[in-house]
Design a protein around this motif. Sequence first.
Motif, PDB file in Angstrom:
ATOM      1  N   ARG A  58       1.270 -16.443  -1.735  1.00  0.00           N
ATOM      2  CA  ARG A  58       1.338 -15.538  -0.821  1.00  0.00           C
ATOM      3  C   ARG A  58       0.760 -15.929   0.508  1.00  0.00           C
ATOM      4  O   ARG A  58       0.128 -17.111   0.665  1.00  0.00           O
ATOM      5  CB  ARG A  58       0.486 -14.040  -1.152  1.00  0.00           C
ATOM      6  N   GLY A 105       1.910  -6.808   8.249  1.00  0.00           N
ATOM      7  CA  GLY A 105       3.196  -5.614   8.737  1.00  0.00           C
ATOM      8  C   GLY A 105       2.991  -5.198  10.218  1.00  0.00           C
ATOM      9  O   GLY A 105       3.779  -4.387  10.571  1.00  0.00           O
ATOM     10  N   GLY A 115       7.094 -12.776   3.421  1.00  0.00           N
ATOM     11  CA  GLY A 115       6.841 -11.708   2.745  1.00  0.00           C
ATOM     12  C   GLY A 115       6.279 -11.995   1.409  1.00  0.00           C
ATOM     13  O   GLY A 115       5.764 -12.916   1.158  1.00  0.00           O
ATOM     14  N   THR A 116       6.305 -11.073   0.310  1.00  0.00           N
ATOM     15  CA  THR A 116       5.768 -11.233  -0.886  1.00  0.00           C
ATOM     16  C   THR A 116       6.635 -12.082  -1.603  1.00  0.00           C
ATOM     17  O   THR A 116       7.795 -12.348  -1.357  1.00  0.00           O
ATOM     18  CB  THR A 116       5.549  -9.959  -1.669  1.00  0.00           C
ATOM     19  N   ARG A 117       6.070 -12.836  -2.965  1.00  0.00           N
ATOM     20  CA  ARG A 117       6.903 -13.481  -3.687  1.00  0.00           C
ATOM     21  C   ARG A 117       7.427 -14.711  -2.988  1.00  0.00           C
ATOM     22  O   ARG A 117       8.445 -15.265  -3.362  1.00  0.00           O
ATOM     23  CB  ARG A 117       7.826 -12.690  -4.328  1.00  0.00           C
ATOM     24  N   ARG A 159       8.741 -15.301  -0.166  1.00  0.00           N
ATOM     25  CA  ARG A 159       9.987 -15.177   0.552  1.00  0.00           C
ATOM     26  C   ARG A 159       9.505 -15.490   2.135  1.00  0.00           C
ATOM     27  O   ARG A 159       8.579 -15.269   2.443  1.00  0.00           O
ATOM     28  CB  ARG A 159      10.498 -13.511   0.578  1.00  0.00           C
ATOM     29  N   GLU A 169      13.670  -7.535   9.538  1.00  0.00           N
ATOM     30  CA  GLU A 169      13.697  -7.144   7.912  1.00  0.00           C
ATOM     31  C   GLU A 169      12.557  -6.451   7.700  1.00  0.00           C
ATOM     32  O   GLU A 169      11.419  -6.816   7.954  1.00  0.00           O
ATOM     33  CB  GLU A 169      14.037  -8.273   7.308  1.00  0.00           C
ATOM     34  N   TRP A 219      10.825  -6.455   4.888  1.00  0.00           N
ATOM     35  CA  TRP A 219      10.223  -7.303   4.034  1.00  0.00           C
ATOM     36  C   TRP A 219       9.253  -8.205   4.787  1.00  0.00           C
ATOM     37  O   TRP A 219       8.186  -8.838   4.224  1.00  0.00           O
ATOM     38  CB  TRP A 219      11.104  -8.277   2.807  1.00  0.00           C
ATOM     39  N   THR A 238       6.142  -9.289   6.756  1.00  0.00           N
ATOM     40  CA  THR A 238       4.666  -8.851   6.698  1.00  0.00           C
ATOM     41  C   THR A 238       3.962  -9.739   7.605  1.00  0.00           C
ATOM     42  O   THR A 238       3.013  -9.197   8.283  1.00  0.00           O
ATOM     43  CB  THR A 238       3.856  -8.508   5.274  1.00  0.00           C
TER      44      THR A 238
END
Length: 373
Positions: A72, A130, A151-153, A155, A171, A173, A175
């Motif tokens: 992360r 975010g 982003g999470t995972r 990305r 987008e 997603w 953050t």
Amino acid sequence: MPVDVNPRGVHRPLSLIAAACASLVTLAEGKAARAQDVWRRPHPAVRHLHRRVGRAYNYHVVMVDLTRPGVRFVSTEESFAAPRAPGGRYTWRTTSEFARATGADIAVNANYYDIHNGSLTTCGLAMAQGKPWRSAYIDRRLECWWSVGFGTRGRAEIFDSRGKTFGPAPEAWITEAVTGSPRILAGGEVLEYSAPRHALARNPRTILGLDARRETLYLMVVNGREGAGQGMTCPAAARVLRDLGASDAVNLDGGGSSALYVRAEGGLVSRPADRYERPVANHLGVVFDDNVPEPPPSSVDPSDAPVAARPVAVVAPRRASVRLRRAGELPTRGPRVVRAGCQIAPAALSSGVVSWGALCVVALIAARRRRDI
């Protein structure tokens, strides 16, 4: 002589054959020099290359596997950017201070910055948790609109943030986001540009890159302003990242701001141009939540060598030869199938362990499992 470093940090000299093939590097300026590469694995998801090329170049490239569970990102919140607290105390942070405060395992400096309206703020889009920075500014000279969003995972994506300096992100997603200029690599092509002028001069640098599949994040920090080692031009840095497998890359703030922190290697691993670590406006950190369950083991057991950008050969079981773009062909015997992507030959194959030179990738596959090769 090039060396590799095993997971325990012990330096192992490569064979004379591998050294002869791997240590001759062609610089972007057209001169040949010998490179000394040291590879480390500060975390199972990370490969860290520290390369010195004579006295001209000294740089780090950290490659993060974004597919690994628990990866992360963290970045600097806007509230931390006020330049002075009551009484005149500076409150912005160095990259090391940011990493320690946020628990980041790896961290770099991020956007260009300046003092506007009494606060230290960023050029271009900056986002944390975010929330875009409302104090960011637009600098048409620097053209701060090439952003990297996270982003999470694991990305991540590079995007043009013109018209979005104050958000929202393109987008939902995304953050965390940091911004720089110029974009130096796009689709594997080294880009051409005339501005900003510092991009075409040798300077210390911080650069973020991604591979084409968005599975690997590249964090490059170039040392500089030290005798003959003044740093790198953006085109030269782009070629290094491309050769390591990056497809796209953006130049961030550099000079005395450039800093690379790796917690498992003791903290600051780069050498600041100012000889001390400079407090900066914002940062990007990578955190590994190791309590996330590991994925099931694969039938392919990658070695500790760096992962190849482009595999160039597959060799047959028991008797094998790796066909190389420059170094010719060197035969190797062994009980396993070796899949290699590199510009050098294997130095040794013994008891299922392969020693390789710089910029090389191997995967060892039991022959009985791959009769189709």
